[in-house]
Design an enzyme around this catalytic site. Structure first.
Site, PDB file in Angstrom:
ATOM      1  N   LYS A   9       0.837  -1.198   0.000  1.00 62.76           N
ATOM      2  CA  LYS A   9       0.000   0.000   0.000  1.00 62.76           C
ATOM      3  C   LYS A   9       0.882   1.263   0.000  1.00 62.76           C
ATOM      4  O   LYS A   9       2.101   1.174   0.203  1.00 62.76           O
ATOM      5  CB  LYS A   9      -0.922  -0.037   1.230  1.00 62.76           C
ATOM      6  CG  LYS A   9      -1.934  -1.196   1.203  1.00 62.76           C
ATOM      7  CD  LYS A   9      -2.871  -1.123   2.398  1.00 62.76           C
ATOM      8  CE  LYS A   9      -3.894  -2.249   2.366  1.00 62.76           C
ATOM      9  NZ  LYS A   9      -4.847  -2.159   3.513  1.00 62.76           N
ATOM     10  N   TYR A  49     -12.292  -2.186  -3.473  1.00 61.50           N
ATOM     11  CA  TYR A  49     -12.780  -2.241  -2.101  1.00 61.50           C
ATOM     12  C   TYR A  49     -14.311  -2.199  -2.040  1.00 61.50           C
ATOM     13  O   TYR A  49     -14.882  -1.817  -1.014  1.00 61.50           O
ATOM     14  CB  TYR A  49     -12.186  -1.091  -1.281  1.00 61.50           C
ATOM     15  CG  TYR A  49     -10.775  -1.379  -0.781  1.00 61.50           C
ATOM     16  CD1 TYR A  49     -10.496  -2.534  -0.047  1.00 61.50           C
ATOM     17  CD2 TYR A  49      -9.729  -0.493  -1.017  1.00 61.50           C
ATOM     18  CE1 TYR A  49      -9.219  -2.802   0.427  1.00 61.50           C
ATOM     19  CE2 TYR A  49      -8.445  -0.760  -0.543  1.00 61.50           C
ATOM     20  CZ  TYR A  49      -8.196  -1.912   0.177  1.00 61.50           C
ATOM     21  OH  TYR A  49      -6.934  -2.168   0.654  1.00 61.50           O
ATOM     22  N   ASN A 112      -1.702  -0.158   7.060  1.00 61.56           N
ATOM     23  CA  ASN A 112      -1.223  -1.486   7.467  1.00 61.56           C
ATOM     24  C   ASN A 112      -0.392  -2.179   6.382  1.00 61.56           C
ATOM     25  O   ASN A 112      -0.343  -3.392   6.299  1.00 61.56           O
ATOM     26  CB  ASN A 112      -2.392  -2.355   7.951  1.00 61.56           C
ATOM     27  CG  ASN A 112      -3.465  -2.551   6.889  1.00 61.56           C
ATOM     28  OD1 ASN A 112      -3.318  -2.075   5.770  1.00 61.56           O
ATOM     29  ND2 ASN A 112      -4.515  -3.252   7.236  1.00 61.56           N
ATOM     30  N   HIS A 115      -1.897  -5.309   1.253  1.00 58.19           N
ATOM     31  CA  HIS A 115      -3.195  -5.934   0.976  1.00 58.19           C
ATOM     32  C   HIS A 115      -2.959  -7.332   0.412  1.00 58.19           C
ATOM     33  O   HIS A 115      -2.011  -7.545  -0.347  1.00 58.19           O
ATOM     34  CB  HIS A 115      -3.989  -5.137  -0.070  1.00 58.19           C
ATOM     35  CG  HIS A 115      -5.106  -5.940  -0.663  1.00 58.19           C
ATOM     36  ND1 HIS A 115      -6.322  -6.074  -0.038  1.00 58.19           N
ATOM     37  CD2 HIS A 115      -5.168  -6.710  -1.779  1.00 58.19           C
ATOM     38  CE1 HIS A 115      -7.089  -6.886  -0.769  1.00 58.19           C
ATOM     39  NE2 HIS A 115      -6.404  -7.286  -1.832  1.00 58.19           N
ATOM     40  N   GLU A 126      -9.534  -9.785  -8.106  1.00 60.23           N
ATOM     41  CA  GLU A 126      -8.545  -8.712  -7.938  1.00 60.23           C
ATOM     42  C   GLU A 126      -7.415  -8.818  -8.974  1.00 60.23           C
ATOM     43  O   GLU A 126      -6.951  -7.800  -9.485  1.00 60.23           O
ATOM     44  CB  GLU A 126      -8.009  -8.737  -6.506  1.00 60.23           C
ATOM     45  CG  GLU A 126      -9.109  -8.376  -5.503  1.00 60.23           C
ATOM     46  CD  GLU A 126      -8.745  -8.627  -4.045  1.00 60.23           C
ATOM     47  OE1 GLU A 126      -7.611  -9.078  -3.774  1.00 60.23           O
ATOM     48  OE2 GLU A 126      -9.604  -8.359  -3.179  1.00 60.23           O
TER      49      GLU A 126
HETATM   50  P1  RTP Z   1      -6.929  -5.818   2.962  1.00 56.00           P
HETATM   51  O1  RTP Z   1      -8.258  -6.036   2.250  1.00 56.00           O
HETATM   52  O2  RTP Z   1      -6.395  -4.424   2.788  1.00 56.00           O
HETATM   53  O3  RTP Z   1      -5.944  -6.878   2.622  1.00 56.00           O
HETATM   54  O4  RTP Z   1      -7.152  -5.962   4.509  1.00 56.00           O
HETATM   55  P2  RTP Z   1      -8.003  -7.060   5.260  1.00 56.00           P
HETATM   56  O5  RTP Z   1      -8.610  -8.022   4.295  1.00 56.00           O
HETATM   57  O6  RTP Z   1      -7.135  -7.604   6.334  1.00 56.00           O
HETATM   58  O7  RTP Z   1      -9.109  -6.159   5.909  1.00 56.00           O
HETATM   59  P3  RTP Z   1     -10.519  -5.693   5.303  1.00 56.00           P
HETATM   60  O8  RTP Z   1     -11.568  -6.022   6.297  1.00 56.00           O
HETATM   61  O9  RTP Z   1     -10.693  -6.177   3.904  1.00 56.00           O
HETATM   62  O10 RTP Z   1     -10.361  -4.106   5.297  1.00 56.00           O
HETATM   63  C1  RTP Z   1      -9.743  -3.462   4.217  1.00 56.00           C
HETATM   64  C2  RTP Z   1      -8.853  -2.361   4.744  1.00 56.00           C
HETATM   65  O11 RTP Z   1      -9.653  -1.340   5.279  1.00 56.00           O
HETATM   66  C3  RTP Z   1      -8.944  -0.696   6.318  1.00 56.00           C
HETATM   67  N1  RTP Z   1      -9.772  -0.671   7.497  1.00 56.00           N
HETATM   68  N2  RTP Z   1      -9.937   0.398   8.216  1.00 56.00           N
HETATM   69  N3  RTP Z   1     -10.812   2.257  10.152  1.00 56.00           N
HETATM   70  C4  RTP Z   1     -11.174   0.984  10.266  1.00 56.00           C
HETATM   71  O12 RTP Z   1     -11.828   0.578  11.184  1.00 56.00           O
HETATM   72  C5  RTP Z   1     -10.734   0.063   9.218  1.00 56.00           C
HETATM   73  N4  RTP Z   1     -11.074  -1.212   9.124  1.00 56.00           N
HETATM   74  C6  RTP Z   1     -10.449  -1.678   8.019  1.00 56.00           C
HETATM   75  C7  RTP Z   1      -7.679  -1.474   6.578  1.00 56.00           C
HETATM   76  O13 RTP Z   1      -6.577  -0.779   6.008  1.00 56.00           O
HETATM   77  C8  RTP Z   1      -7.923  -2.783   5.880  1.00 56.00           C
HETATM   78  O14 RTP Z   1      -6.713  -3.352   5.423  1.00 56.00           O
HETATM   79 MG    MG Z   2      -9.705  -7.444   2.619  1.00 57.09          MG
END
Ligand code: RTP
Ligand code: MG
Length: 148
Positions: A9, A49, A112, A115, A126
């Site tokens: 990212k 997203y 973080n 992705h 994706e």
């Molecule tokens: P990613 O898609 O980026 O690989 O991350 P992930 O599956 O672990 O998490 P996901 O639930 O898909 O969330 C996507 C990204 O959104 C951001 N996020 N911000 N502010 C918040 O509460 C919050 N929750 C999620 C994070 O950067 C997450 O990677």
């Molecule tokens: Mg995700």
């Protein structure tokens, strides 16, 4: 061979973590089949997203992921989707195990570092969003016999 979409990212790119991230997946034994540094157009970010469209952080998430270059990658290997998620660590770096990418290099959930696709369906979707078929390399010797 299973494939996944991984992306350093904007925070990871700005912090010079591309090499660190690539090195981890290379050393693990996975194969890089596609990679490019790019700025994500807003529409592509919103589609990528899309599952989070109704979440309160959606706007911030799209603003962030379009705020600077990302390093988009496709990796292949046995169980690469699930294993890459383990190597990344929990979404929120505060919960990510030491030794994982987010555990080692992240502090906040918004920034973080990486992705990774979370399922075979997400991976296919994706990879298709970010890469054309001709941008993906093929290895003549697919299996490294010292890994498999
Ligand atoms: P990613 O898609 O980026 O690989 O991350 P992930 O599956 O672990 O998490 P996901 O639930 O898909 O969330 C996507 C990204 O959104 C951001 N996020 N911000 N502010 C918040 O509460 C919050 N929750 C999620 C994070 O950067 C997450 O990677
Ligand atoms: Mg995700």
């Amino acid at each position: 061979m299973e494939k996944t979409y991984l992306m350093v990212k904007p925070d990871g790119v700005q912090r010079n973590l591309i090499g660190e991230v690539v090195a981890r997946f290379e050393k693990k034994g996975f194969q890089l089949v596609g990679a490019k540094l790019m700025n994500i157009p807003r529409e592509l970010a919103e589609e990528h997203y899309g599952e989070h469209k109704e979440r309160p952080f959606f706007g911030e998430l799209v603003d962030f992921i379009t705020s600077g270059p990302v390093f988009a990658m496709v990796w292949q290997g046995e169980n690469v989707i699930a294993t890459a998620r383990q190597m990344m660590g929990a979404t929120n770096p505060k919960d990510a195990a030491p030794g994982t990418i987010r555990g080692e290099f992240g502090v906040t959930v918004g920034k973080n570092v990486i992705h990774g696709s979370d399922s075979p369906e997400s991976a296919e979707r994706e990879i298709g969003l970010f890469f054309k078929q001709e941008e993906l390399a093929e290895y003549s010797k697919l299996i490294n016999e010292w890994v498999y």
